[in-house]
Design an enzyme around this catalytic site. Structure first.
Site, PDB file in Angstrom:
ATOM      1  N   LYS A 204      -5.893  -7.188  -4.476  1.00 28.66           N
ATOM      2  CA  LYS A 204      -6.453  -8.300  -3.706  1.00 28.66           C
ATOM      3  C   LYS A 204      -7.891  -8.569  -4.149  1.00 28.66           C
ATOM      4  O   LYS A 204      -8.266  -9.696  -4.422  1.00 28.66           O
ATOM      5  CB  LYS A 204      -6.393  -7.967  -2.210  1.00 28.66           C
ATOM      6  CG  LYS A 204      -7.001  -9.033  -1.329  1.00 28.66           C
ATOM      7  CD  LYS A 204      -6.839  -8.714   0.139  1.00 28.66           C
ATOM      8  CE  LYS A 204      -7.629  -9.722   0.969  1.00 28.66           C
ATOM      9  NZ  LYS A 204      -7.548  -9.471   2.402  1.00 28.66           N
ATOM     10  N   GLU A 210      -9.339   2.610  -8.753  1.00 29.55           N
ATOM     11  CA  GLU A 210      -8.120   3.154  -9.360  1.00 29.55           C
ATOM     12  C   GLU A 210      -7.425   2.089 -10.214  1.00 29.55           C
ATOM     13  O   GLU A 210      -7.028   2.336 -11.362  1.00 29.55           O
ATOM     14  CB  GLU A 210      -7.135   3.618  -8.273  1.00 29.55           C
ATOM     15  CG  GLU A 210      -7.581   4.844  -7.494  1.00 29.55           C
ATOM     16  CD  GLU A 210      -8.400   4.505  -6.251  1.00 29.55           C
ATOM     17  OE1 GLU A 210      -8.993   3.398  -6.196  1.00 29.55           O
ATOM     18  OE2 GLU A 210      -8.442   5.347  -5.351  1.00 29.55           O
ATOM     19  N   GLY A 261      -4.378  -6.541   2.890  1.00 29.44           N
ATOM     20  CA  GLY A 261      -3.753  -5.801   1.791  1.00 29.44           C
ATOM     21  C   GLY A 261      -2.403  -5.210   2.180  1.00 29.44           C
ATOM     22  O   GLY A 261      -1.411  -5.337   1.459  1.00 29.44           O
ATOM     23  N   ARG A 262      -2.343  -4.555   3.366  1.00 28.54           N
ATOM     24  CA  ARG A 262      -1.085  -3.899   3.762  1.00 28.54           C
ATOM     25  C   ARG A 262      -0.060  -4.883   4.309  1.00 28.54           C
ATOM     26  O   ARG A 262       1.031  -4.487   4.703  1.00 28.54           O
ATOM     27  CB  ARG A 262      -1.378  -2.777   4.760  1.00 28.54           C
ATOM     28  CG  ARG A 262      -2.211  -3.175   5.956  1.00 28.54           C
ATOM     29  CD  ARG A 262      -2.737  -1.951   6.691  1.00 28.54           C
ATOM     30  NE  ARG A 262      -3.676  -2.307   7.752  1.00 28.54           N
ATOM     31  CZ  ARG A 262      -4.972  -2.498   7.582  1.00 28.54           C
ATOM     32  NH1 ARG A 262      -5.503  -2.397   6.377  1.00 28.54           N
ATOM     33  NH2 ARG A 262      -5.755  -2.813   8.601  1.00 28.54           N
ATOM     34  N   GLU A 347      -3.488   2.837   8.741  1.00 27.20           N
ATOM     35  CA  GLU A 347      -4.668   2.084   8.314  1.00 27.20           C
ATOM     36  C   GLU A 347      -4.974   0.965   9.325  1.00 27.20           C
ATOM     37  O   GLU A 347      -6.126   0.600   9.526  1.00 27.20           O
ATOM     38  CB  GLU A 347      -4.475   1.497   6.903  1.00 27.20           C
ATOM     39  CG  GLU A 347      -5.775   1.057   6.261  1.00 27.20           C
ATOM     40  CD  GLU A 347      -5.670   0.736   4.769  1.00 27.20           C
ATOM     41  OE1 GLU A 347      -6.678   0.380   4.179  1.00 27.20           O
ATOM     42  OE2 GLU A 347      -4.602   0.819   4.182  1.00 27.20           O
ATOM     43  N   HIS A 378      17.469  19.074   6.316  1.00 26.80           N
ATOM     44  CA  HIS A 378      17.476  20.397   5.684  1.00 26.80           C
ATOM     45  C   HIS A 378      16.066  20.848   5.346  1.00 26.80           C
ATOM     46  O   HIS A 378      15.878  21.740   4.509  1.00 26.80           O
ATOM     47  CB  HIS A 378      18.364  20.353   4.435  1.00 26.80           C
ATOM     48  CG  HIS A 378      19.785  20.048   4.776  1.00 26.80           C
ATOM     49  ND1 HIS A 378      20.696  21.040   5.082  1.00 26.80           N
ATOM     50  CD2 HIS A 378      20.433  18.868   4.936  1.00 26.80           C
ATOM     51  CE1 HIS A 378      21.858  20.470   5.373  1.00 26.80           C
ATOM     52  NE2 HIS A 378      21.719  19.145   5.308  1.00 26.80           N
ATOM     53  N   LYS A 487     -15.099   6.113  -1.018  1.00 21.81           N
ATOM     54  CA  LYS A 487     -15.205   5.369  -2.289  1.00 21.81           C
ATOM     55  C   LYS A 487     -16.619   5.448  -2.837  1.00 21.81           C
ATOM     56  O   LYS A 487     -16.833   5.669  -4.030  1.00 21.81           O
ATOM     57  CB  LYS A 487     -14.858   3.889  -2.072  1.00 21.81           C
ATOM     58  CG  LYS A 487     -13.414   3.589  -1.760  1.00 21.81           C
ATOM     59  CD  LYS A 487     -13.223   2.068  -1.646  1.00 21.81           C
ATOM     60  CE  LYS A 487     -11.863   1.714  -1.110  1.00 21.81           C
ATOM     61  NZ  LYS A 487     -11.700   0.284  -0.830  1.00 21.81           N
TER      62      LYS A 487
HETATM   63  O1  F6P Z   1      -8.510   1.610   0.152  1.00 26.37           O
HETATM   64  C1  F6P Z   1      -7.861   0.837   1.063  1.00 26.37           C
HETATM   65  C2  F6P Z   1      -7.551  -0.512   0.547  1.00 26.37           C
HETATM   66  O2  F6P Z   1      -8.636  -1.323   0.768  1.00 26.37           O
HETATM   67  C3  F6P Z   1      -6.286  -1.047   1.200  1.00 26.37           C
HETATM   68  O3  F6P Z   1      -6.524  -1.660   2.404  1.00 26.37           O
HETATM   69  C4  F6P Z   1      -5.740  -1.927   0.148  1.00 26.37           C
HETATM   70  O4  F6P Z   1      -4.393  -2.197   0.371  1.00 26.37           O
HETATM   71  C5  F6P Z   1      -5.993  -1.099  -1.089  1.00 26.37           C
HETATM   72  O5  F6P Z   1      -7.254  -0.522  -0.856  1.00 26.37           O
HETATM   73  C6  F6P Z   1      -5.972  -1.839  -2.392  1.00 26.37           C
HETATM   74  O6  F6P Z   1      -6.903  -2.869  -2.411  1.00 26.37           O
HETATM   75  P1  F6P Z   1      -6.831  -3.992  -3.510  1.00 26.37           P
HETATM   76  O7  F6P Z   1      -5.541  -4.709  -3.357  1.00 26.37           O
HETATM   77  O8  F6P Z   1      -8.020  -4.866  -3.258  1.00 26.37           O
HETATM   78  O9  F6P Z   1      -6.917  -3.321  -4.858  1.00 26.37           O
END
Ligand code: F6P
Length: 524
Positions: A204, A210, A261-262, A347, A378, A487
């Site tokens: 987003k 990452e 995002g979620r 979240e 199990h 972060k």
């Molecule tokens: O670290 C949490 C977060 O901000 C989530 O809410 C989000 O889904 C994820 O990181 C990834 O964010 P982006 O889509 O901006 O890379």
């Protein structure tokens, strides 16, 4: 006017009811007392039937909870969300994932003025994305699709692509890379070739460390392997088209800041799903979710499945004090379902302050965890049946098999029913080791079959039940400030791993940093 649950006159009534009745309700007796208990606590909603009868509540409890919802202004808050009001107050944003599945041209009574333009934008972006998805599906030269994204840019698409594997285009493999641990990307890159791979960089913000690290490494690998035509082999799914262009990715599909995002798998972030199941499949997925949106918007509170489930969540968390919910999908393709729900609920509702930023007087999100049944049986179901804590279980069962193998489906469904039954009825034994106390709660959600439409409805149901409890708790279910500090500190520590500077660090972090540097340098 929205009111927080613990500040309403109904709250002390619920407390007294819990002490007098709720805390010692026995499910076995409750069924004996109330011949219609199953019928009363069953709820049909689009694509989903729910059995809520094996839960530790009765009609009196539910009546009080429904009163609480009304007093708290749940319906007004729901309408404000679906109408586009900026209910994400800490970010001053609307929360409009429901708009992503709304049919073109449809307006709702409470819509803010810009909704029509937003909806038109949604549909033109959706059409472009689905056209692209069909083009990729028809392109036999592309055999591998690699989604690079994390959190909401990974969990939803990953869960849905796996869940709908029976509907997938033949000849395409799907890979999901989320972890900054290079192990994951390296493993995928060993298995693909640049000329036959499409990388989808899903973010987003297009700033997430990452995803940016993995995207840069994938681009570098592509170039090093002699890959040509980045525009054909890389696409960005983002609200930040400029940042994608700065990275050299010009094939882009956008979305908007009012998509959390979620909650973004319905947007361009859903492109891997659309490539997997095709344009019509993705439209069915949206339609299933929209049907649930309409149920949530129009059904009276007492017959509204997300409302009833959200109220039960609150009852369990704030009165019974249950700290977690175990989710067990009895369908082997729902392997990422629990992981997906963890972000959605924890979240969203893992908050300790109200909308005013002050500490709450009651607890919020439970821990969500689980594994597909029958595997969980199990592993950890022992604790569900005989452990010290009561851990409510939420089963998803699917009536029709998605495979032709005889005999399996009866066994699978028998296990789903048997677990819920065993938890409730228990089994008395003189031998403590063999004694099952019973009276342990479970919910069963039943789908007729696992299809794009039913999965869409199931996910929308989960989104709305999270909204219901969050709304009553008076928290902002749509921000996630809690992820920020880690972060920032990771950036600082990354630099210190290079330099060896431990000034100002706490003793533990400094000690560990020294161990990682092995005394004289960063060599890993
Ligand atoms: O670290 C949490 C977060 O901000 C989530 O809410 C989000 O889904 C994820 O990181 C990834 O964010 P982006 O889509 O901006 O890379």
């Amino acid at each position: 006017m929205k009111l927080r649950c613990d500040l309403t006159p109904t709250w002390p009534l619920l407390q007294s009811h819990y002490t007098a009745q709720g805390s010692h309700l026995d499910l076995r007796q409750a069924f004996e007392r109330d011949a219609d208990r199953f019928a009363h606590f069953s709820q049909s909603a689009p694509h989903v039937f729910a059995d809520l009868s094996k839960n530790l509540w009765d009609r009196d409890t539910e009546a009080l909870l429904l009163e609480l919802a009304a007093v708290c202004g749940l319906e007004q808050h729901r309408d404000a969300m679906q109408g586009g009001q900026p209910i994400n107050t800490t970010e001053n944003r609307a929360v409009l994932h429901t708009l992503l599945r709304r049919p073109a041209g449809m307006s709702l009574p409470g819509d803010v003025p810009e909704t029509a333009a937003r909806l038109a934008d949604v549909h033109s972006t959706l059409n472009a994305m689905l056209q692209y998805a069909e083009q990729v599906r028809g392109d036999a030269a592309i055999t591998d699709v690699v989604n690079i994204g994390i959190g909401g840019s990974d969990l939803g698409p990953h869960m849905a692509v796996r869940a709908l594997e029976e509907f997938r285009a033949p000849g395409k493999r799907f890979h999901f890379v989320s972890n900054v641990d290079g192990h994951e990307l390296h493993h995928v890159l060993k298995a693909v070739r640049p000329e036959s791979t499409l990388f989808l960089v899903a973010s987003k913000t297009f700033t997430t460390a990452e995803t940016m690290t993995n995207a840069r490494s994938a681009l570098a690998w592509f170039a090093a392997q002699g890959g040509r035509d980045v525009a054909r082999h890389f696409a960005a799914l983002t609200t930040n088209i400029e940042a994608a262009a700065a990275l050299g990715i010009t094939t882009t599909f956008g979305f908007w800041d009012w998509v959390g995002g979620r909650y973004s798998l319905w947007s361009a972030i859903g492109l891997p799903i659309a490539i997997a199941i095709g344009a019509q499949g993705f439209r069915d997925f949206l339609a299933g979710a929209h049907a649930m949106d309409e149920h949530f918007r129009t059904a009276p509170l007492a017959q509204n499945l997300p409302v009833r489930m959200g109220l039960l969540d609150l009852w369990y968390r704030n009165f019974h004090g249950f700290t977690s919910r175990c989710v067990a999908p009895y369908h082997a393709a729902l392997t990422r379902y629990a992981a997906y729900l963890q972000q959605l609920e924890m979240e969203s509702n893992g908050k300790r302050v109200g909308l005013d930023g002050r500490a709450l007087a009651c607890t919020t999100s439970p821990v969500i965890w689980g594994e597909p049944g029958t595997n969980g049986q199990h592993a950890f179901f022992q604790m569900l049946h005989q452990g010290c804590d009561v851990l409510p279980l939420e089963i998803v069962a699917v009536r029709k098999a998605s495979h032709p193998l005889p005999g399996h489906q009866q066994k699978l469904l028998a296990n789903a029913l048997a677990q819920a039954q065993a938890l409730m009825v228990g089994k008395a034994s003189e031998d403590g080791h063999r004694h099952f106390p019973g009276n342990r709660p479970s919910t069963l959600l039943l789908l007729d079959s696992l299809t794009p439409a039913s999965l869409g409805a199931l996910i929308a149901l989960q989104e709305h039940r999270v909204f219901v409890s969050g709304s009553l708790w008076g928290i902002n279910s749509f921000d996630q400030w809690g992820v920020e500090l880690g972060k920032v500190l990771a950036k600082d520590i990354e630099a210190r791993l290079e330099s060896g500077d431990v000034a100002g660090l706490d003793g533990s972090t400094a000690g560990l940093l020294g161990l990682l540097r092995d005394g004289d340098g960063w060599t890993a």
